[in-house]
Scaffold this motif. Structure first.
Motif, PDB file in Angstrom:
ATOM      1  N   ASN A   2     -10.321  29.920   0.793  1.00 22.30           N
ATOM      2  CA  ASN A   2      -9.864  28.656   1.373  1.00 22.30           C
ATOM      3  C   ASN A   2      -9.593  27.659   0.244  1.00 22.30           C
ATOM      4  OD1 ASN A   2      -9.628  26.144   2.542  1.00 22.30           O
ATOM      5  ND2 ASN A   2     -11.182  26.506   4.080  1.00 22.30           N
ATOM      6  N   GLU A   3      -8.314  27.359  -0.010  1.00 18.52           N
ATOM      7  CA  GLU A   3      -7.950  26.456  -1.101  1.00 18.52           C
ATOM      8  C   GLU A   3      -8.514  25.056  -0.910  1.00 18.52           C
ATOM      9  OE1 GLU A   3      -6.569  27.146  -4.016  1.00 18.52           O
ATOM     10  OE2 GLU A   3      -6.620  29.211  -3.376  1.00 18.52           O
ATOM     11  N   LYS A   4      -8.585  24.596   0.343  1.00 16.74           N
ATOM     12  CA  LYS A   4      -9.075  23.245   0.597  1.00 16.74           C
ATOM     13  C   LYS A   4     -10.527  23.097   0.135  1.00 16.74           C
ATOM     14  CE  LYS A   4      -8.747  19.474   3.753  1.00 16.74           C
ATOM     15  NZ  LYS A   4      -8.389  18.508   2.750  1.00 16.74           N
ATOM     16  N   SER A   5     -11.357  24.103   0.388  1.00 17.19           N
ATOM     17  CA  SER A   5     -12.751  23.987  -0.025  1.00 17.19           C
ATOM     18  C   SER A   5     -12.921  24.263  -1.518  1.00 17.19           C
ATOM     19  CB  SER A   5     -13.627  24.948   0.787  1.00 17.19           C
ATOM     20  OG  SER A   5     -13.247  26.275   0.528  1.00 17.19           O
ATOM     21  N   THR A   6     -11.969  25.017  -2.108  1.00 18.74           N
ATOM     22  CA  THR A   6     -12.039  25.324  -3.527  1.00 18.74           C
ATOM     23  C   THR A   6     -11.539  24.149  -4.366  1.00 18.74           C
ATOM     24  OG1 THR A   6     -11.692  27.648  -3.035  1.00 18.74           O
ATOM     25  CG2 THR A   6     -11.315  26.966  -5.287  1.00 18.74           C
ATOM     26  N   ASN A   7     -10.440  23.536  -3.934  1.00 27.82           N
ATOM     27  CA  ASN A   7      -9.823  22.417  -4.650  1.00 27.82           C
ATOM     28  C   ASN A   7      -9.776  21.219  -3.709  1.00 27.82           C
ATOM     29  OD1 ASN A   7      -9.195  24.224  -6.766  1.00 27.82           O
ATOM     30  ND2 ASN A   7      -7.359  24.853  -5.673  1.00 27.82           N
ATOM     31  N   ALA A   8     -10.715  20.327  -3.842  1.00 29.39           N
ATOM     32  CA  ALA A   8     -10.750  19.178  -2.945  1.00 29.39           C
ATOM     33  C   ALA A   8     -11.131  17.917  -3.718  1.00 29.39           C
ATOM     34  CB  ALA A   8     -11.725  19.419  -1.806  1.00 29.39           C
ATOM     35  N   ILE A   9     -10.273  16.914  -3.597  1.00 27.72           N
ATOM     36  CA  ILE A   9     -10.530  15.612  -4.209  1.00 27.72           C
ATOM     37  C   ILE A   9     -10.496  14.582  -3.084  1.00 27.72           C
ATOM     38  CG2 ILE A   9      -9.739  13.873  -5.860  1.00 27.72           C
ATOM     39  CD1 ILE A   9     -10.616  16.431  -7.253  1.00 27.72           C
ATOM     40  N   ASP A  10     -11.611  13.928  -2.838  1.00 33.21           N
ATOM     41  CA  ASP A  10     -11.653  12.843  -1.862  1.00 33.21           C
ATOM     42  C   ASP A  10     -11.275  11.555  -2.576  1.00 33.21           C
ATOM     43  OD1 ASP A  10     -12.465  14.564   0.123  1.00 33.21           O
ATOM     44  OD2 ASP A  10     -14.553  13.919   0.100  1.00 33.21           O
ATOM     45  N   ILE A  11     -10.455  10.737  -1.922  1.00 35.43           N
ATOM     46  CA  ILE A  11      -9.959   9.509  -2.539  1.00 35.43           C
ATOM     47  C   ILE A  11     -10.226   8.337  -1.612  1.00 35.43           C
ATOM     48  CG2 ILE A  11      -7.912   8.310  -3.393  1.00 35.43           C
ATOM     49  CD1 ILE A  11      -6.748  11.140  -3.985  1.00 35.43           C
ATOM     50  N   ASP A  12     -10.831   7.297  -2.155  1.00 40.78           N
ATOM     51  CA  ASP A  12     -11.105   6.069  -1.412  1.00 40.78           C
ATOM     52  C   ASP A  12     -10.532   4.906  -2.217  1.00 40.78           C
ATOM     53  OD1 ASP A  12     -12.424   4.565   0.729  1.00 40.78           O
ATOM     54  OD2 ASP A  12     -13.698   3.813  -0.886  1.00 40.78           O
ATOM     55  N   VAL A  13      -9.850   3.984  -1.529  1.00 41.99           N
ATOM     56  CA  VAL A  13      -9.223   2.851  -2.214  1.00 41.99           C
ATOM     57  C   VAL A  13      -9.613   1.549  -1.538  1.00 41.99           C
ATOM     58  CG1 VAL A  13      -7.047   1.833  -3.001  1.00 41.99           C
ATOM     59  CG2 VAL A  13      -7.221   4.312  -2.724  1.00 41.99           C
ATOM     60  N   THR A  14      -9.959   0.550  -2.332  1.00 39.59           N
ATOM     61  CA  THR A  14     -10.160  -0.809  -1.825  1.00 39.59           C
ATOM     62  C   THR A  14      -9.201  -1.721  -2.586  1.00 39.59           C
ATOM     63  OG1 THR A  14     -11.928  -1.253  -3.421  1.00 39.59           O
ATOM     64  CG2 THR A  14     -12.590  -0.439  -1.248  1.00 39.59           C
ATOM     65  N   SER A  15      -8.727  -2.772  -1.921  1.00 40.75           N
ATOM     66  CA  SER A  15      -7.789  -3.680  -2.572  1.00 40.75           C
ATOM     67  C   SER A  15      -8.227  -5.120  -2.359  1.00 40.75           C
ATOM     68  CB  SER A  15      -6.376  -3.469  -2.020  1.00 40.75           C
ATOM     69  OG  SER A  15      -6.325  -3.805  -0.653  1.00 40.75           O
ATOM     70  N   ARG A  16      -7.722  -5.985  -3.247  1.00 44.08           N
ATOM     71  CA  ARG A  16      -7.996  -7.423  -3.116  1.00 44.08           C
ATOM     72  C   ARG A  16      -6.821  -8.201  -3.682  1.00 44.08           C
ATOM     73  NH1 ARG A  16      -9.139  -9.822  -7.799  1.00 44.08           N
ATOM     74  NH2 ARG A  16      -9.814  -8.532  -9.529  1.00 44.08           N
ATOM     75  N   PHE A  17      -6.630  -9.390  -3.135  1.00 46.50           N
ATOM     76  CA  PHE A  17      -5.593 -10.308  -3.592  1.00 46.50           C
ATOM     77  C   PHE A  17      -6.077 -11.012  -4.847  1.00 46.50           C
ATOM     78  CE2 PHE A  17      -3.732 -14.696  -3.155  1.00 46.50           C
ATOM     79  CZ  PHE A  17      -2.445 -14.339  -3.522  1.00 46.50           C
ATOM     80  N   ASP A  18      -5.247 -11.100  -5.858  1.00 44.64           N
ATOM     81  CA  ASP A  18      -5.581 -11.772  -7.116  1.00 44.64           C
ATOM     82  C   ASP A  18      -4.855 -13.118  -7.157  1.00 44.64           C
ATOM     83  OD1 ASP A  18      -5.959 -12.665  -9.701  1.00 44.64           O
ATOM     84  OD2 ASP A  18      -5.498 -10.736 -10.638  1.00 44.64           O
ATOM     85  N   ALA A  19      -5.489 -14.140  -6.587  1.00 43.01           N
ATOM     86  CA  ALA A  19      -4.878 -15.471  -6.478  1.00 43.01           C
ATOM     87  C   ALA A  19      -4.612 -16.092  -7.848  1.00 43.01           C
ATOM     88  CB  ALA A  19      -5.770 -16.385  -5.651  1.00 43.01           C
ATOM     89  N   ASP A  20      -5.458 -15.799  -8.831  1.00 46.46           N
ATOM     90  CA  ASP A  20      -5.308 -16.396 -10.157  1.00 46.46           C
ATOM     91  C   ASP A  20      -4.004 -16.005 -10.857  1.00 46.46           C
ATOM     92  OD1 ASP A  20      -7.740 -17.647  -9.834  1.00 46.46           O
ATOM     93  OD2 ASP A  20      -8.861 -16.149 -10.983  1.00 46.46           O
ATOM     94  N   HIS A  21      -3.491 -14.822 -10.557  1.00 47.48           N
ATOM     95  CA  HIS A  21      -2.279 -14.351 -11.218  1.00 47.48           C
ATOM     96  C   HIS A  21      -1.055 -14.363 -10.302  1.00 47.48           C
ATOM     97  CE1 HIS A  21      -5.481 -12.691 -13.832  1.00 47.48           C
ATOM     98  NE2 HIS A  21      -4.637 -13.068 -14.766  1.00 47.48           N
ATOM     99  N   SER A  22      -1.238 -14.839  -9.085  1.00 45.28           N
ATOM    100  CA  SER A  22      -0.143 -14.881  -8.109  1.00 45.28           C
ATOM    101  C   SER A  22       0.531 -16.243  -8.107  1.00 45.28           C
ATOM    102  CB  SER A  22      -0.681 -14.585  -6.708  1.00 45.28           C
ATOM    103  OG  SER A  22      -1.193 -13.275  -6.645  1.00 45.28           O
ATOM    104  N   LYS A  23       1.815 -16.259  -7.713  1.00 47.41           N
ATOM    105  CA  LYS A  23       2.572 -17.492  -7.526  1.00 47.41           C
ATOM    106  C   LYS A  23       3.367 -17.353  -6.241  1.00 47.41           C
ATOM    107  CE  LYS A  23       2.873 -19.123 -12.209  1.00 47.41           C
ATOM    108  NZ  LYS A  23       3.653 -19.915 -13.116  1.00 47.41           N
TER     109      LYS A  23
END
Length: 127
Positions: A2-23
């Motif tokens: 089973n390739e899924k169990s052999t090669n598996a990378i879980d990915i989690d992403v969080t994001s935030r607004f950077d007001a200091d560098h935004s215009k």
């Protein structure tokens, strides 16, 4: 095997607004995002390349291809994780990102790790 169990990378992403560098008055919205990759497979693997699809609220799409992430091509043993922070600039207050990483195991098997779609949004824009 089973390739899924052999090669598996879980990915989690969080994001935030950077007001200091935004215009916002100039249509420049800067966002930071933190990606956590976890090797949940059975083989060590290295991240070779990245592919991002970035879409703003106007439907403008930008694709980004490149080697590694933040100047690195991290190698993870089973059970290990790697985390990095990067950024994106949009012309709108809301957008999305998704994509994939091309990975390779120590024995030369290449596979794709999917980066799930996530939202980039200034605070109090989405409910």
């Amino acid at each position: 095997m089973n390739e899924k169990s052999t090669n598996a990378i879980d990915i989690d992403v969080t994001s935030r607004f950077d007001a200091d560098h935004s215009k916002p008055a100039d249509g420049r919205y800067v966002f930071a995002y933190t990606v956590t990759l976890r090797n949940t497979g059975k083989r060590p693997a290295r991240l070779l390349t990245r592919h991002w699809v970035i879409t703003d609220a106007n439907g403008k799409v930008e694709e980004v291809h490149g080697d590694g992430v933040v100047g690195e091509q991290p190698w993870m043993k089973p059970g290990e994780r790697y985390q990095y922070t990067s950024g994106a600039i949009l012309e709108t207050a809301v957008g999305t990102m998704h994509g994939s990483y091309e990975m390779i195991t120590d024995d030369g098997m290449e596979f794709e790790a999917t980066i799930p779609r996530f939202v980039l949004s200034i605070p109090r824009t989405l409910h």
